[in-house]
Design an enzyme around this catalytic site. Structure first.
Site, PDB file in Angstrom:
ATOM      1  N   ARG A 120     -10.997   4.402  -0.672  1.00  0.00           N
ATOM      2  CA  ARG A 120     -11.244   5.223   0.510  1.00  0.00           C
ATOM      3  C   ARG A 120     -12.467   6.102   0.268  1.00  0.00           C
ATOM      4  NH1 ARG A 120      -6.996   6.131   3.994  1.00  0.00           N
ATOM      5  NH2 ARG A 120      -8.706   6.910   5.284  1.00  0.00           N
ATOM      6  N   ARG A 171      -8.639  12.956  13.077  1.00  0.00           N
ATOM      7  CA  ARG A 171      -7.358  12.221  13.092  1.00  0.00           C
ATOM      8  C   ARG A 171      -6.526  12.762  14.238  1.00  0.00           C
ATOM      9  NH1 ARG A 171      -3.404  10.707   8.101  1.00  0.00           N
ATOM     10  NH2 ARG A 171      -5.083   9.208   7.927  1.00  0.00           N
ATOM     11  N   GLN A 201      -9.329   2.895   6.873  1.00  0.00           N
ATOM     12  CA  GLN A 201      -8.417   2.242   5.934  1.00  0.00           C
ATOM     13  C   GLN A 201      -8.872   0.812   5.658  1.00  0.00           C
ATOM     14  OE1 GLN A 201      -5.605   3.627   4.379  1.00  0.00           O
ATOM     15  NE2 GLN A 201      -5.882   1.760   3.161  1.00  0.00           N
ATOM     16  N   HIS A 207      -6.982   2.308  12.627  1.00  0.00           N
ATOM     17  CA  HIS A 207      -7.261   3.041  11.383  1.00  0.00           C
ATOM     18  C   HIS A 207      -8.408   2.324  10.650  1.00  0.00           C
ATOM     19  CE1 HIS A 207      -6.856   5.780   8.200  1.00  0.00           C
ATOM     20  NE2 HIS A 207      -5.677   5.464   7.699  1.00  0.00           N
ATOM     21  N   ASP A 217       3.030  -1.797   6.160  1.00  0.00           N
ATOM     22  CA  ASP A 217       2.900  -0.358   6.401  1.00  0.00           C
ATOM     23  C   ASP A 217       4.291   0.147   6.790  1.00  0.00           C
ATOM     24  OD1 ASP A 217       1.892   2.176   6.888  1.00  0.00           O
ATOM     25  OD2 ASP A 217       0.861   1.646   8.745  1.00  0.00           O
ATOM     26  N   CYS A 265      -1.454   0.871   2.804  1.00  0.00           N
ATOM     27  CA  CYS A 265      -2.346   2.016   3.017  1.00  0.00           C
ATOM     28  C   CYS A 265      -1.788   3.302   2.420  1.00  0.00           C
ATOM     29  CB  CYS A 265      -2.616   2.182   4.501  1.00  0.00           C
ATOM     30  SG  CYS A 265      -1.141   2.540   5.475  1.00  0.00           S
TER      31      CYS A 265
HETATM   32  N1  NVA Z   1       0.751   3.642  10.424  1.00  0.00           N
HETATM   33  C1  NVA Z   1       0.756   4.858   9.643  1.00  0.00           C
HETATM   34  C2  NVA Z   1      -0.445   4.905   8.760  1.00  0.00           C
HETATM   35  C3  NVA Z   1      -0.527   6.112   7.867  1.00  0.00           C
HETATM   36  C4  NVA Z   1      -1.759   6.150   7.043  1.00  0.00           C
HETATM   37  C5  NVA Z   1       0.802   6.056  10.565  1.00  0.00           C
HETATM   38  O1  NVA Z   1       0.102   6.044  11.590  1.00  0.00           O
HETATM   39  O2  NVA Z   1       1.542   6.998  10.289  1.00  0.00           O
HETATM   40  N1   CP Z   2      -3.695   5.817   4.166  1.00  0.00           N
HETATM   41  C1   CP Z   2      -3.901   7.036   4.719  1.00  0.00           C
HETATM   42  O1   CP Z   2      -4.625   7.177   5.698  1.00  0.00           O
HETATM   43  O2   CP Z   2      -3.275   8.053   4.069  1.00  0.00           O
HETATM   44  P1   CP Z   2      -3.164   9.575   4.555  1.00  0.00           P
HETATM   45  O3   CP Z   2      -2.277   9.578   5.764  1.00  0.00           O
HETATM   46  O4   CP Z   2      -2.575  10.290   3.391  1.00  0.00           O
HETATM   47  O5   CP Z   2      -4.536  10.066   4.903  1.00  0.00           O
END
Ligand code: NVA
Ligand code: CP
Length: 306
Positions: free
Chosen positions: A293, A105, A135, A132, A225, A265
């Site tokens: 997930r 990540r 997801q 993502h 989101d 998500c």
């Molecule tokens: N769009 C959000 C998704 C988190 C799972 C982010 O990137 O923070």
């Molecule tokens: N939806 C998701 O990716 O959650 P986290 O940021 O908690 O991993």
């Protein structure tokens, strides 16, 4: 040596690959806890490198790797030498000597591309600023279960920021032939190049509109989101003003199909992108979505590790 199977975007799997992973996830979910559960990662280690916070992704991968018989190494980016500037290319080559896959990540998507270019083992995108895809495997699993299939004129409404999760929905629509309408405020639309590319696959119908009600009308799935993603915390106040009117509330859900479900998500901000009555209401499938997930990523790990 053959090139490893990376999963940086949904496109890597293609429509057939997505269907195969989702079908396998159903099987793995059924076998969970039984003696017949497969252990394809026995004797193998998987690095989970997290340069941003994570609850679902980290825990579901860690548990999933253990259930597949493997050994997960959860590593915070700041604890590794990448946190002190070691090049990602060098990290890729070194980790490849120890582990059998890298789940990462990060911020810039280019970091993942460089990691994948130099890794001798599969690299999985656990979220970048641009995509993502893990997801979406979970989201599609829920949609497939609720509606019986992913075909048949399925309509999806995305409300809010044209962000990383939206980008993966755009790829899903293009690959699987979904009708996706995204309602985004000015300046927060998804990448035009990505929309053009996904339209070019010739299957999906992807539209970007301004009005949330227009996107939600007749939709079978309504999803959203956060307004400020990880790395955009400093813009949160300004974004709250720009995104006013983009809350998924009961009135917006009324525009959708009578059997519409709500997905998010997570993490969510009740009262911002979604009303508490929607996310905690009868149409919400967010907890099943979070559980998916685990099942879908186990199926994905089987695919990437061959
Ligand atoms: N769009 C959000 C998704 C988190 C799972 C982010 O990137 O923070
Ligand atoms: N939806 C998701 O990716 O959650 P986290 O940021 O908690 O991993």
């Amino acid at each position: 040596m053959s090139r490893p199977r990376h999963f940086l975007t949904l496109e890597a799997l293609g429509a057939e690959g997505i269907e195969r992973v989702l079908a396998r996830a159903v099987e793995l979910s059924r076998l969970r806890g039984s003696a017949d559960h497969p252990k394809p990662l026995a004797g193998k280690s998987v690095a989970l490198v997290m340069e941003k916070a994570s609850t679902r992704t980290r825990v579901s991968f860690e548990v999933g790797i253990v259930e597949l018989g493997g050994h997960p190494l959860a590593l915070a980016g700041r604890d590794l030498q990448i946190g002190r500037g070691e090049p990602i290319e060098d990290t890729a080559r070194v980790l490849s000597r120890y582990v059998h896959a890298i789940v990462h990540r990060t911020f810039a998507h280019a970091t993942l591309e460089r990691l994948a270019a130099f890794a001798a083992v599969p690299v999985v995108n656990a979220l970048s600023d641009s995509h993502h895809p893990c997801q979406l495997l979970a989201d599609l699993a829920i949609v497939r279960r609720e509606h019986g299939s992913l075909g048949g004129g399925l309509r999806v409404a995305w409300i809010g920021d044209g962000n990383n999760v939206a980008a993966s929905w755009i790829e899903a629509a293009g690959l699987l032939g979904l009708e996706l309408r995204l309602a985004c405020p000015e300046g927060h639309e998804p990448s035009r190049e990505l929309v053009a590319r996904a339209r070019g696959w010739g299957r999906g119908k992807i539209e970007v509109v301004r009005d949330p009600a227009e996107a939600a009308r007749g939709a079978h799935v309504v999803t959203t989101d956060v307004w400020a993603s990880m790395g955009q915390e400093g813009e949160a106040d300004a974004r709250r003003r720009v995104f006013a009117g983009y809350t998924v509330d009961d009135a917006l859900m009324e525009q959708a199909s009578a059997d519409a479900i709500f997905l998010h998500c997570l993490p969510a901000h009740r009262g911002e992108e979604v009303a508490a009555s929607v996310i905690d209401g009868p149409r919400s499938r967010v907890w099943d979505e979070a559980e998916e997930r685990l099942h879908t990523q186990k199926a994905l790990l089987e695919w990437v590790t061959g």
